[in-house]
Design a protein around this motif. Structure first.
Motif, PDB file in Angstrom:
ATOM      1  N   ARG A   1      37.482  33.336  78.153  1.00  0.00           N
ATOM      2  CA  ARG A   1      38.432  33.048  78.162  1.00  0.00           C
ATOM      3  C   ARG A   1      39.708  32.615  77.408  1.00  0.00           C
ATOM      4  O   ARG A   1      40.935  33.518  76.952  1.00  0.00           O
TER       5      ARG A   1
ATOM      6  N   ASN B   1      29.380  29.753  83.731  1.00  0.00           N
ATOM      7  CA  ASN B   1      29.908  28.908  82.719  1.00  0.00           C
ATOM      8  C   ASN B   1      30.936  30.201  81.452  1.00  0.00           C
ATOM      9  O   ASN B   1      31.558  29.675  80.702  1.00  0.00           O
TER      10      ASN B   1
ATOM     11  N   GLU C   1      39.624  24.020  81.589  1.00  0.00           N
ATOM     12  CA  GLU C   1      38.260  24.726  81.469  1.00  0.00           C
ATOM     13  C   GLU C   1      36.951  23.727  81.543  1.00  0.00           C
ATOM     14  O   GLU C   1      36.259  24.020  82.243  1.00  0.00           O
TER      15      GLU C   1
ATOM     16  N   THR D   1      36.467  41.698  76.462  1.00  0.00           N
ATOM     17  CA  THR D   1      36.072  39.898  77.382  1.00  0.00           C
ATOM     18  C   THR D   1      34.458  40.275  78.086  1.00  0.00           C
ATOM     19  O   THR D   1      34.409  40.574  79.091  1.00  0.00           O
TER      20      THR D   1
ATOM     21  N   ARG E   1      44.925  25.874  81.942  1.00  0.00           N
ATOM     22  CA  ARG E   1      43.426  26.104  83.432  1.00  0.00           C
ATOM     23  C   ARG E   1      42.566  24.656  84.100  1.00  0.00           C
ATOM     24  O   ARG E   1      41.768  25.169  84.686  1.00  0.00           O
TER      25      ARG E   1
ATOM     26  N   HIS F   1      34.294  32.619  81.532  1.00  0.00           N
ATOM     27  CA  HIS F   1      35.220  31.492  81.282  1.00  0.00           C
ATOM     28  C   HIS F   1      35.683  30.858  80.254  1.00  0.00           C
ATOM     29  O   HIS F   1      36.900  30.685  80.008  1.00  0.00           O
TER      30      HIS F   1
END
Lengths: 166, 407
Positions: free
Chosen positions: B77, B71, B59, B162, B57, B74
């Motif tokens: 994740r 930040n 990141e 999360t 993805r 994410h």
């Protein structure tokens, strides 16, 4: 030098050895709480890595590439960092030496360090696709994470704009 | 960009060469999107080459367009079951750059969360280890028991997985003193069922500390059952023993991390080598075995869960009072220019970040050095010359998480 440098004779010996062998090609050593960093000229990378390996830093934790063009003091260069650590030598285990060099941004070519540190293999492949750094002598320099049909510039270069984020 | 229809696809692997090539994955070969390209001759694996990237993805690129605090959600994740471990070194690195230290209570809460996540993640490891070998029971057991860990995580951090609980400078919120009575009641039944003890109303109350200590007791007790179910199971032993063996010199050369490293006789754990936050205050062992095979890795993971419980008990008993976060702007923190490297022991192994700031509100570069990515090289190395039936063990015994190496 700061307290970290004094704390471990083995680390100090390794840094001292680098200084002695590399001479002018060693461009700077930073040892503080934030980072332990060794800057070398791009021609001395293999030599420096071999010394570090000999002194007990037996693996790399990763390879980082940074495009320096968008910094406030912009440089037309890509910085390459090998994060070297020690497993077999318990005394050196608390330290990670960041071996860094700068490559010209137009033609970022660097010798591969896989022969010295086999653990660098996949990290170098990632740096190759993400920043376009070509590692000479790498056993299998091809894409790892990006799709096969990717045809844009390397995405971690600062002039790459992700679609939808203009 | 090339024009549509012109893109060239290079499918290089299915073409020539000796033996038969097949694709192990990419649709969840056990867990996560990941493909292993295996070349076999008869039943012998000639080559097993990982092909990651199905859930990449970007990141690291994403980090450059978000602020230091935005930040956080994410960055956790990559491995959602171990979101604390994923975030930990990022917070440490940013704190190093800022030159601050979180308050003592935050240090303890962070370590507590990291250990809870480690147990949750190891439960998942055993759950999937069973599935990989055709034993579905561990999956159900592990997920059932993990629920009590998740309940505790939710109580502390506000979310089941999360939780974005860590921020540079502390934790997002303090832990409440009282657990909802509904949770305690539910737990009490299962606690008695598993341990055979009937705690009185004053022993197991809605007090957070008492509740958390009982959860640790409960998991400790359940682990005895796991030993019988998984690690003392003849099928499990025969499938994993001697498979994917690595010597200490080999793991050091490959730079492997986590259970792979410690099952091969190297006592390396960032929590001990370079203690961060509350880890200098707690006493625990680093489990090490010397066999270096798939079975030894499972045993090391099992013992790590016991050690995590020890740490959790010490952290809860020694939890200091005081603020849980530095006084700072909730969204926009100032990070001076510079660079920092920090690492922490996540559930899958050593997790590290290299962070560079140019003094603006966003990072200049964030490099995520994920443990699974570092272990990836172990698959081709140990896979060569093994049998097809050994592939699941060679893959899963290293405690992987595909999304984590893709980032």
């Amino acid at each position: 030098m700061s307290e970290l440098h004094g704390a471990n004779p083995k680390l100090a010996a390794a840094l001292e050895r680098l200084k002695m062998v590399l001479g002018d090609k060693l461009q700077g050593v930073t040892v503080d709480k934030k980072i332990i960093k060794v800057n070398v000229a791009s021609g001395a990378l293999v030599e420096a890595a071999a010394i570090l390996k000999e002194m007990g830093f037996d693996h790399v934790k990763g390879v980082t590439g940074i495009d320096l063009i968008a910094l406030k003091q912009s440089e037309n260069a890509i910085e390459l960092i090998y994060h070297a650590g020690a497993y077999l030598d318990g005394e050196l285990a608390p330290y990670v030496v960041n071996l860094s060099t700068k490559l010209p941004r137009d033609r970022p070519v660097s010798p591969s360090l896989v022969k010295i540190w086999p653990s660098a293999e996949y990290h170098e492949r990632e740096t190759y696709e993400m920043l376009g750094v070509v590692f000479e002598g790498h056993p299998k320099l091809k894409r790892l994470l990006l799709p096969e049909w990717w045809s844009d510039i390397p995405p971690l270069r600062k002039d790459y704009r992700p679609p939808g984020r203009e | 960009m090339q024009e549509e229809g012109q893109e060239s696809r290079e499918i290089y692997i299915y073409d020539t060469g000796e033996g038969l090539v097949f694709s192990y994955g990419p649709q969840h070969p056990g867990t996560g999107h990941f493909r292993l390209i295996v070349r076999v001759l008869g039943d012998t694996v000639l080559e097993a080459e990982p092909d990651p990237g199905f859930v990449h993805r970007g990141e690291e690129k994403m980090c450059e367009s978000k602020t230091w605090i935005t930040n956080v959600p994410h960055l956790e994740r990559p491995a959602i079951l171990d979101s604390a471990g994923m975030l930990y070194p990022y917070c440490l690195a940013v704190e190093k750059l800022m030159g601050v230290e979180p308050p003592p209570r935050a240090k303890y809460l962070r370590a507590l969360m990291a250990e809870l996540n480690r147990i949750g993640s190891h439960f998942y490891y055993f759950a999937l280890y069973g599935v990989f070998l055709g034993l579905p029971t561990p999956f159900l057991w592990c997920f059932g028991d993990r629920e009590f860990i998740v309940d505790l995580v939710q109580f502390i951090g506000g979310q089941r997985i999360t939780h974005s609980y860590f921020v540079p400078g502390g934790v997002r919120n303090d832990v409440l003193a009282r657990v909802p009575p509904r949770l305690v009641q539910h737990f009490r039944t299962w606690y008695s069922e598993a341990t055979g003890k009937r705690p009185s109303e004053s022993e197991l109350t809605d007090d957070f500390r008492k509740y958390a200590l009982h959860v640790a007791d409960f998991i400790d007790c359940r682990l005895d059952y796991y030993w019988d179910l998984i690690l003392d199971n003849a099928i499990f032993i025969s499938r994993t023993r001697g498979v994917g063996r690595l010597t200490p010199d080999e793991v050091a050369a490959l730079g492997a991390v986590g259970v792979t490293l410690r099952a091969s006789g190297l006592r390396r754990d960032v929590r001990v080598d370079e203690p961060y936050d509350a880890y200098s205050d707690v006493k625990f062992e680093v489990p090490v075995l010397t066999e270096g095979d798939g079975y030894a890795r499972a045993v090391v993971a099992f013992r790590e869960m016991r050690e995590s419980l020890k740490i959790i008990r010490q952290l809860i008993e020694g939890l200091p009072d005081g603020p849980f976060k530095l006084k700072q702007h909730p969204i926009n923190i100032r990070v001076p220019a510079g660079e920092a490297f920090a690492r922490a022991e996540a559930a899958h192994g050593e997790m590290a970040y290299y962070v560079r700031s140019d003094g603006s509100d966003k990072p200049y570069r964030v490099r995520i050095l994920a443990p699974s990515f570092r272990n990836l090289i172990v698959i081709p190395y140990t896979g060569r010359g093994k049998r097809i039936a050994d592939i699941p063990v060679i893959y899963w015994s290293n405690n992987f998480w595909p999304v984590e190496w893709d980032r």
